[in-house]
Write an enzyme that holds these catalytic residues in place. Structure first.
Site, short mmCIF file in Angstrom:
data_model
loop_
_atom_site.label_atom_id
_atom_site.label_comp_id
_atom_site.label_asym_id
_atom_site.label_seq_id
_atom_site.Cartn_x
_atom_site.Cartn_y
_atom_site.Cartn_z
CG ASN A 1 39.37 35.80 38.29
OD1 ASN A 1 40.29 36.35 37.70
ND2 ASN A 1 39.25 35.81 39.60
CG ASN B 1 45.60 32.00 41.27
OD1 ASN B 1 45.39 33.21 41.17
ND2 ASN B 1 46.42 31.34 40.47
CG ASP B 2 42.37 36.60 45.43
OD1 ASP B 2 41.41 35.92 45.82
OD2 ASP B 2 43.06 37.32 46.17
CB CYS B 3 44.72 36.04 39.34
SG CYS B 3 45.15 37.54 40.22
CD GLN C 1 40.23 39.68 42.28
OE1 GLN C 1 40.73 40.73 41.97
NE2 GLN C 1 40.49 38.56 41.64
#
Lengths: 812, 812
Positions: free
Chosen positions: B486, B482-484, B499
């Site tokens: 963070n 899940n790139d989001c 990112q």
């Protein structure tokens, strides 16, 4: 063919045909909040930075051209039209667009209904006023449906175009009363929102683009306008827009005004919310209340006009030539102010997402506006200087928001440093403020490396001295002023930038343009040192200048003109020996402005060669013959088709260098001929060919080798504005600030009988009358100041804040 | 509401209404040369790289939607229309768009004139064929004026949008016979050009956009089409286009076909020119001659169809459910091939200018196409592995042209390495090719650091072991899948990328998703070691896996479901303790796929919690409750409005993880329920809501917290394609390659009586009949191979290249 006319009394250009050969635009706003607007009300708005804080969306290079803007739609009993013709494109009974000083007024009428739309940004205000006035000129009651429309940009204009997989999910709005709020990303890291208000109750609204327009309809035929209704849609992602729907009834002869406001609000992090999920609207309400009646708007509009009266009052010419008058008094100064604000960022050719402020650009732009806003010019100089390196070199650009240099578009352009001398000297001569030299200014934005600003000028000067090539001429580095003459970049890959690729950096390629620049601004440096009493500094610098002059005469002269450069291999560039690109304009301009070899006749010869080889009916081309193939050792210049841009286009920026060079040898006819070839007011009659606005300069006009010579491109954001203003006011009309006063040195066509100049100067005002009884080009015979004769041609600075009368008689 | 229907026999989706809820597109080309085409013939084409070699211009997010493409205009006695409805939008008497396997056929008719347009790219060919067939169905002779039209992109799609001050001067074309050549920048560093040809003499042409369309006209009403003429214009800068003008006479009942070709040509530097300024056209002429008749085109079209027969033959299901059949046999496989070609670069949501190939994406995509093109899968794996670092970590993306990693969108995503095990094991199980493990593969593209590919897998495994947090769980790094989410990026600046910003990197934030991933693919690593006889390696790895399972059970279990993570402060994420985001899908998916705590009932509990809290009528949302404010410690996930994207949207990619998890505990009804909720064919009836194509998966469907639950976005380029194909074929239909053969392990709804699978496997073919007489979810009672009973449920690999019959009876 003309598409309008100049209304000089109102300082307006009046467009009478909406279908101009290209959209003709204007700029709104003068400080932090800006808008671009075309003659059909296309364009967009932003706060401070056209990339990071874009309020409304705009699509460049669209079909039809100029699509998207602040649109008003009128549904008058099923007849749909827009006051600006676009986007609906319904034939209007009357149309007029008045582009004025920081405002635009567009009026259209259909079936005896007239709609006037006035757009401007009050001084210091972060919002655009749109006053719409409907006039029922018929004998019947009219029931009119008025729709406003704009499309929000999701703030970062670059992401807005590209990152659709995110953007299509983020759009958020609120609607309260008659105000539509654009709060995309406000929930997270943005402490700012935008709003679009109107000063009366509305019958409906839309905030979802597809609901208002319809997925397969266009700006020209929005579904809700056609249906005469609104959807009261709330956008959730996709593309949020703002449209008010207002039903109006107008009696015969009645006029009603409606005030819209497009505003930008920043909110403290602590006060972002009224309640959970509801944004704090108080700042917006406060802004709206300032201009919520037509009367308040009219008063603000008067204030705006008054501020331009003041800004434009420093230099006024009164001559027999109305084009000259309107360029000097109005449009050229106005364009200089726009380039000060925008640098090269946002026009209809510059998308606003790519470029920061140029080191070189901004220093040059300064000579065009220092007399209008000297205190902002001072700040700009110090900002620029702070990005310089200790060795005098510079980042090629810096960001206006952070004021820090970056190398996104390269560095090591060896002309860059010298322009700092030009701007600083211009500032001191205009203001008399030597204190700028003592300001402590960082190098590379590092406060620990701060030195007095004077040391920056010295570093600039010696950067050239420390970077000489085999002939004692300045090494060109990545490039000089001509970004596209890339002598150390041998590029074969089309995805490489000529400005950042640097695979051949050698110690061979030298620039004659920088040589001229060095001699010219080196002399300014010497003079400044002397004024400051730094005689040894002056003498030392003079020795380097003398050496440079000798080097130019020895190895920089091709016989009939100045060489342009030596390339990476040490071969001549811009020589009769070359097959193509035998002669270039830049070195002729700078070496003659610097008067190198003037006594030996080199300047006259060089300028005659310019006339013979580079001049054309539409201006002076950059080089000749044009390059017809790619020269890897020359770089980008040879990538353009012949006649365009740096490859033998008329790159207007450098034409005034030749004009000034001509004045240095007294040829006023020729100087003015060159001036009038590219000054846009003179091109009004050939607008169909020229395409661009007849009130502002273009960066480039197609040269004689092009398919369509005379076709202009890239209007508005060009150093041409500053340079032509500088050339015509200081060197042709010849009223030039010096440290001790105003120098009077006209160099004009012999046909001129005389003219008047009104010049504000450090608080004084000089009303100067120049007579030319002997039909000369140049020469001041007598100068009478307040009734008393003055020796020489310098009006000494009085410093009494009074109006002074000056009588000048030209003669030998 | 439906806008068309599936034509399964022809492997086509047939659109019968041009006004689909969003443009419904298709892809042309399968190797180096590609095109995107919508149901109204919008879209664009490129060679290899959608950013650097774009042939035709396209404007994303335009108004009207989907503006620009390959357009044909018909002027039939003054009646103007287009076969695809757009751009003219004249109401058609009939309309049909058939999107097939790498081709699209659009047919429209008006006034008894039918126009059929077929678009495809022959295999290995660098050109797109457009066959236009006109049929006069009236009883009168028809004189028809046919115009083709496309707009050239000036190669670099990003520059093309932004660098207008250059681009408006560079466009160059040539026209010879019926061929229009686009040679912009060919003079300089480009050794390639494009052309647009037609196989008959023309009556005229246009190459200058404004000449053809008119500055203020649109694609919908080009001036020359309205006037029934061409200008024979040659573009010099501005916007070059290509339009052929053909006058045709058709007798009653007559049909005529015209073949257009849009081609791309590379030329040796030595042979660029025919003569000075005239490009070498021989390669183009050679290409054109290959398909210069309708017959040749038809033969190529047959070849294309045959190649898809072959590509799609590896796995065929025959069931009572036609939606299942068409998804598995046609559209899901087709979409997998498109994601293989495009990664995430070019769709109608991805502009093709931003993203390279993702390390994580490409490894996962591979499980969707390895059975179709195993040799290309092998190459892909080795390309990806070569960008890995020696410590097992990875660049997050790499460029397909250079095959080198870059950190433009960050690095240090700690899930990245493990996906390499998934792809490699999938490849070996599909092909039996263990030699890939011995290939010498560089680290960080440095040949001096090459190691056998097996060592890359080991580095991947131990990257997790070497990066554990306080609870013995894997550190999340910048983010996991899940790139989001963070957890180490505390961003307050809206211009920062989540990112790439990295201001809090600590040693605290841990991911349960990576923990599950590690156990699952760690077991694969152990099994592989054992198969290779590396028993010590296996045992050592198993110890780490065991420890991880214990850590998950001890500190990763929240009581009713698996935690999602620990944040920077060591606080729980995805716990009932949290106010929002109490439960996340990813850790439930991976921990249950890995069967962590299965014996203790954790998997069942976790999946029941998914059902209770995350499931919705349109699929399983990512988290619940949605975040309603910004959590700086969570990052981008909380920037989206509730219900969209990673903030409680139905992120389809992870739904199959839960499906597979359900099969691991034998719940076939629920697994298939989840499958049918997001598989697009099942959504055909709600196309008006779903908006996206009913034949391909979306990245995201709006979740239950959204304004419009069920609305799809970002179709085509998503890992969803591979994962759903993998889940349905291997875990629901249950035919799964293992090292020694095909495992038969169906996990299906109780209501299914049975189904058939035809599976090609390493050259053999297995015709498998599965019967479910007892209405079970799972369980193989007996398996008969070629008439002989086999113990267990593995069909041993025969390796004889023959067809084998397999009878499977489900039972306990």
């Amino acid at each position: 063919m003309k598409y309008g006319y100049f209304d000089d009394d109102n300082r307006e250009y009046v467009i009478t045909d909406p279908q101009t050969p290209y959209p003709w635009i204007n700029y709104l706003g003068n400080e932090d909040y800006f808008g671009l607007i075309s003659n059909t009300s296309g364009g967009y708005t932003f706060y401070k930075d056209a990339k990071f804080r874009r309020l409304t969306r705009y699509r460049y290079n669209n079909v039809p051209v100029d699509t998207g803007g602040r649109y008003f739609y009128i549904n008058d009993g099923g007849d749909i039209w827009s006051p600006g013709w676009k986007p609906v494109q319904r034939q209007l009974d009357s149309y007029e667009c008045r582009h004025g000083m920081s405002y635009t007024k567009i009026t259209g009428s259909v079936n005896d209904l007239e709609a006037e739309t006035l757009f401007f940004i009050p001084g210091g205000f972060h919002g655009e006023i749109q006053k719409v006035t409907l006039r029922n000129k018929s004998k019947k009651v009219k029931k009119v449906k008025l729709f406003s429309f704009l499309e929000w940009c999701l703030w970062n204009a670059e992401d807005d175009m590209n990152n659709l997989q995110r953007n299509y999910s983020t759009g958020e709005v609120e609607v309260e009363d008659s105000v539509i709020y654009h709060k995309t990303e406000y929930k997270e890291r943005r402490d700012h929102y935008a709003f679009y208000s109107v000063n009366r109750p509305i019958n409906g609204f839309d905030t979802d683009r597809d609901s208002f327009i319809g997925l397969y309809n266009g700006f020209n035929n929005p579904r809700n306008v056609l249906n005469g209704e609104s959807s009261d849609s709330i956008a959730h992602g996709w593309s949020p827009v703002a449209s008010h729907f207002i039903e109006m009834e107008l009696q015969p002869g009645e006029e009603q005004s409606v005030v819209f406001m497009l505003g930008y609000v920043e909110v403290d992090k602590e006060n972002k919310w009224e309640s959970k999920g509801v944004i704090n609207k108080k700042p917006a309400r406060d802004m709206i209340s300032l201009y919520d009646t037509a009367e308040k708007v009219d008063a603000a509009f008067d204030d705006l006009k008054a501020s331009w009266d003041s800004l434009l009052s420093s230099y006024l010419v009164e001559s027999h030539d109305e084009n000259l008058n309107r360029m000097v008094n109005i449009w050229n100064q106005y364009q200089c102010m726009v380039t000060f604000n925008m640098s090269r960022s946002a026009s209809f050719f510059e998308t606003g997402i790519g470029r920061g402020m140029g080191f070189r650009d901004s220093n040059q732009d300064l000579i065009g506006f220092v007399h209008q806003v000297p205190e902002r010019a001072r700040e700009r100089i110090l900002d620029i200087a702070a990005t310089q390196f200790e060795d005098g070199s510079a980042y090629h650009q810096y960001q206006p928001l952070t004021k820090r240099g970056n190398d996104a578009i390269g560095g090591n352009f060896n002309d860059d440093p010298l322009w700092l001398i030009l701007s600083t000297v211009s500032y001191i001569k205009e203001t008399g403020d030597f204190t700028i030299l003592d300001e402590m200014v960082p190098f590379d934005n590092d406060e620990s490396k701060a030195k007095p600003h004077f040391d920056h000028l010295k570093a600039s000067f010696y950067h050239v001295v420390n970077n000489l090539g085999p002939h004692g001429l300045p090494l060109i580095g990545r490039a000089d002023w001509n970004d596209c003459l890339n002598l150390n970049c041998f590029s074969e890959d089309p995805n490489e930038s000529f400005q950042t690729t640097n695979n051949k950096m050698g110690k061979t390629a030298e620039s004659l343009m920088i040589a001229g620049l060095f001699v010219l601004y080196g002399k300014d440096f010497v003079e400044l040192c002397k004024v400051l009493g730094k005689d040894e500094e002056a003498a030392e610098a003079q020795r380097h200048i003398d050496a440079m002059e000798e080097a130019v005469k020895k190895d920089g002269w091709d016989g009939e003109w100045f060489l342009r450069a030596y390339d990476y291999y040490g071969k001549k560039v811009g020589s009769d020996e070359n097959e193509e690109g035998k002669i270039f304009i830049e070195s002729q301009g700078f070496c003659t402005m610097a008067e190198i070899g003037k006594d030996e006749g080199l300047c006259e010869k060089a300028l005659d060669s310019v006339k013979e080889r580079l001049d054309s009916p539409y201006g002076i081309v950059l080089n000749n013959p044009a390059f017809t193939k790619y020269y890897i050792e020359y770089g980008e210049i040879s990538t353009y088709p012949p006649g365009y841009k740096e490859n033998a286009g008329i790159f207007c920026h450098n034409n005034p260098w030749v004009m000034i060079g001509e004045t240095k040898i007294g040829r006023g006819d020729r100087a003015f001929e060159y001036y009038s070839k590219i000054a846009p007011a003179y091109l009004e009659d050939i607008s169909e060919l020229h395409k661009m606005e007849p009130y502002v300069y273009c960066q480039m006009i197609a040269g004689k080798d092009a398919y369509k010579p005379g076709e202009g491109k890239n209007s508005w954001l060009t150093g041409t504005a500053a340079w032509n203003y500088y050339a015509v006011t200081q060197y042709i009309l010849g009223v030039r600030p010096e440290y001790n006063g105003l120098l009077i040195d006209p160099c004009i066509p012999t046909g001129w009988k005389g003219y008047k100049i009104k010049r504000s100067f450090r608080g004084d005002t000089y009303e100067i009358t120049i007579d030319n009884p002997e039909s000369l080009n140049r020469g001041v015979f007598s100068l009478i100041l307040d009734g008393r004769k003055v020796d020489g041609n310098l009006i000494p600075y009085a410093g009494d804040g009074k109006i002074h009368s000056v009588q000048v008689i030209m003669g030998k």
